[in-house]
Design an enzyme around this catalytic site. Structure first.
Site, PDB file in Angstrom:
ATOM      1  N   ASN A  65       0.812  -1.222   0.000  1.00 53.80           N
ATOM      2  CA  ASN A  65       0.000   0.000   0.000  1.00 53.80           C
ATOM      3  C   ASN A  65       0.842   1.267   0.000  1.00 53.80           C
ATOM      4  O   ASN A  65       0.628   2.180  -0.802  1.00 53.80           O
ATOM      5  CB  ASN A  65      -0.934   0.007   1.210  1.00 53.80           C
ATOM      6  CG  ASN A  65      -1.849  -1.188   1.246  1.00 53.80           C
ATOM      7  OD1 ASN A  65      -1.386  -2.317   1.441  1.00 53.80           O
ATOM      8  ND2 ASN A  65      -3.136  -0.984   1.062  1.00 53.80           N
ATOM      9  N   LYS A  69       0.992   4.007  -3.034  1.00 51.73           N
ATOM     10  CA  LYS A  69       0.085   5.148  -2.851  1.00 51.73           C
ATOM     11  C   LYS A  69       0.694   6.410  -2.242  1.00 51.73           C
ATOM     12  O   LYS A  69       0.132   7.493  -2.406  1.00 51.73           O
ATOM     13  CB  LYS A  69      -1.087   4.725  -1.946  1.00 51.73           C
ATOM     14  CG  LYS A  69      -1.998   3.664  -2.524  1.00 51.73           C
ATOM     15  CD  LYS A  69      -3.111   3.340  -1.518  1.00 51.73           C
ATOM     16  CE  LYS A  69      -4.094   2.333  -2.067  1.00 51.73           C
ATOM     17  NZ  LYS A  69      -5.167   2.036  -1.091  1.00 51.73           N
ATOM     18  N   SER A 154      -1.668   4.930  11.432  1.00 50.34           N
ATOM     19  CA  SER A 154      -2.750   4.284  12.169  1.00 50.34           C
ATOM     20  C   SER A 154      -2.199   3.166  13.069  1.00 50.34           C
ATOM     21  O   SER A 154      -1.414   3.450  13.972  1.00 50.34           O
ATOM     22  CB  SER A 154      -3.806   3.774  11.179  1.00 50.34           C
ATOM     23  OG  SER A 154      -5.011   3.453  11.841  1.00 50.34           O
ATOM     24  N   ASP A 231     -10.823  13.025  10.188  1.00 55.69           N
ATOM     25  CA  ASP A 231     -10.615  11.584  10.329  1.00 55.69           C
ATOM     26  C   ASP A 231     -11.743  11.016  11.190  1.00 55.69           C
ATOM     27  O   ASP A 231     -11.906  11.408  12.348  1.00 55.69           O
ATOM     28  CB  ASP A 231      -9.256  11.355  11.001  1.00 55.69           C
ATOM     29  CG  ASP A 231      -8.822   9.902  11.045  1.00 55.69           C
ATOM     30  OD1 ASP A 231      -9.696   9.025  11.171  1.00 55.69           O
ATOM     31  OD2 ASP A 231      -7.604   9.655  10.980  1.00 55.69           O
ATOM     32  N   HIS A 264      -8.511   9.879   6.976  1.00 57.69           N
ATOM     33  CA  HIS A 264      -7.585   8.831   7.424  1.00 57.69           C
ATOM     34  C   HIS A 264      -6.862   8.151   6.251  1.00 57.69           C
ATOM     35  O   HIS A 264      -6.152   7.178   6.447  1.00 57.69           O
ATOM     36  CB  HIS A 264      -8.389   7.786   8.215  1.00 57.69           C
ATOM     37  CG  HIS A 264      -7.567   6.902   9.107  1.00 57.69           C
ATOM     38  ND1 HIS A 264      -6.914   7.359  10.237  1.00 57.69           N
ATOM     39  CD2 HIS A 264      -7.301   5.563   9.065  1.00 57.69           C
ATOM     40  CE1 HIS A 264      -6.295   6.365  10.837  1.00 57.69           C
ATOM     41  NE2 HIS A 264      -6.495   5.262  10.142  1.00 57.69           N
TER      42      HIS A 264
END
Length: 287
Positions: A65, A69, A154, A231, A264
């Protein structure tokens, strides 16, 4: 594809003059095959090995990811820093219930060493702190693993903060995007910790940055955290104000930036990633 001792290159792509490369190896710590990515910046004129910056991803993510990204490679290329992106949990072990929910089990290792028998292979803390750095040091002479920093998003922000605080001798700096900053007091953390660590809440504190910052306050560089104000997880899961209060009480330097309108997602991460790379590059150069 190229192979070194125990490590097989499975993909390679040029980007900003350097290369994204994916590798596969068998992890003795986790008891399964694992993938990780390295972004190698372009070779510098003096051919010195690159300092390393570990990225820890969030719930449901793999090693891909961030590489796909975040756009972090542009700044990493400019600053001459290698990016290391491991996976978020063991995979393929077929433990009953490992894929029943998105916030526990596969893709949700929480960067701890599980103590409950059923989840004994979930030892992402040891994988990130011990096995992976040794693997890199043994197989990639172009990396200087003695110069390392760590960041994440996160669940991975939680991992980065806790790993940094418990290993101040191993990492030069830390930063996080929307970290789970006080997991003992949020549903994600309570679910994970109960299952991985058992019911003794004093064991949970060993993986909670808000507790650890009072225990290990001698940080060498300011902690940088970016948090989107829009978020949806901010108020019930992430709890950055709790961490901010703990840092204040422990006299730990923290730059906590609330970013209006951001959520988020990786749109948020990509917007501020250059600041984080710069933060770490400075610390890696100074130390």
């Amino acid at each position: 594809m190229a192979s070194v001792v125990g490590v097989t290159e499975t993909s390679s792509g040029k980007m900003f003059g350097g290369y994204n490369k994916r590798y596969k190896h068998y992890s003795q710590t986790l008891g399964c095959s694992m993938n990780f990515h390295i972004y190698f910046p372009p070779n510098n004129s003096d051919n010195k090995p690159f300092p390393v910056l570990y990225w820890l991803s969030g719930l449901t993510c793999s090693d891909e990811n961030f590489i796909f990204k975040s756009g972090a490679q542009r700044a990493a290329s400019q600053h001459g820093v290698a990016l290391i992106a491991p996976d978020t949990s063991p995979r393929g072990l077929n433990v009953e219930g490992e894929s029943d929910s998105w916030d526990f089990g596969v893709g949700a290792g929480f960067y701890l060493n599980a103590t409950q028998e059923k989840w004994k292979n979930w030892r992402m803390y040891d994988y990130v702190v011990k096995e992976l750095p040794k693997l890199l040091s043994d197989n990639f002479p172009q990396l200087d693993t003695s110069k390392a920093s760590i960041f994440g998003h996160s669940m991975g922000g939680h991992g980065a903060l806790t790993i940094y605080l418990k290993n101040l001798d191993k990492y030069k700096s830390v930063s996080a995007f929307a970290p789970i900053a006080n997991p003992t007091n949020c549903p994600w953390g309570q679910k994970a910790f109960t299952n991985y660590l058992g019911d003794n809440k004093s064991d949970w504190e060993d993986y909670d940055a808000t507790y650890l910052v009072t225990k290990f306050p001698r940080v060498s560089a300011s902690i940088l955290i970016d948090q989107g104000e829009d978020d949806k997880f901010l108020h019930d899961q992430l709890l950055p104000r709790k961490f901010e209060e703990a840092c204040k009480n422990a006299n730990v330097p923290l730059l906590l930036r609330f970013q209006p309108g951001y959520d988020h997602s990786y749109y948020f991460i990509a917007t501020f990633i250059d600041d984080h790379i710069r933060h770490h590059a400075q610390a890696l150069r100074l130390n």
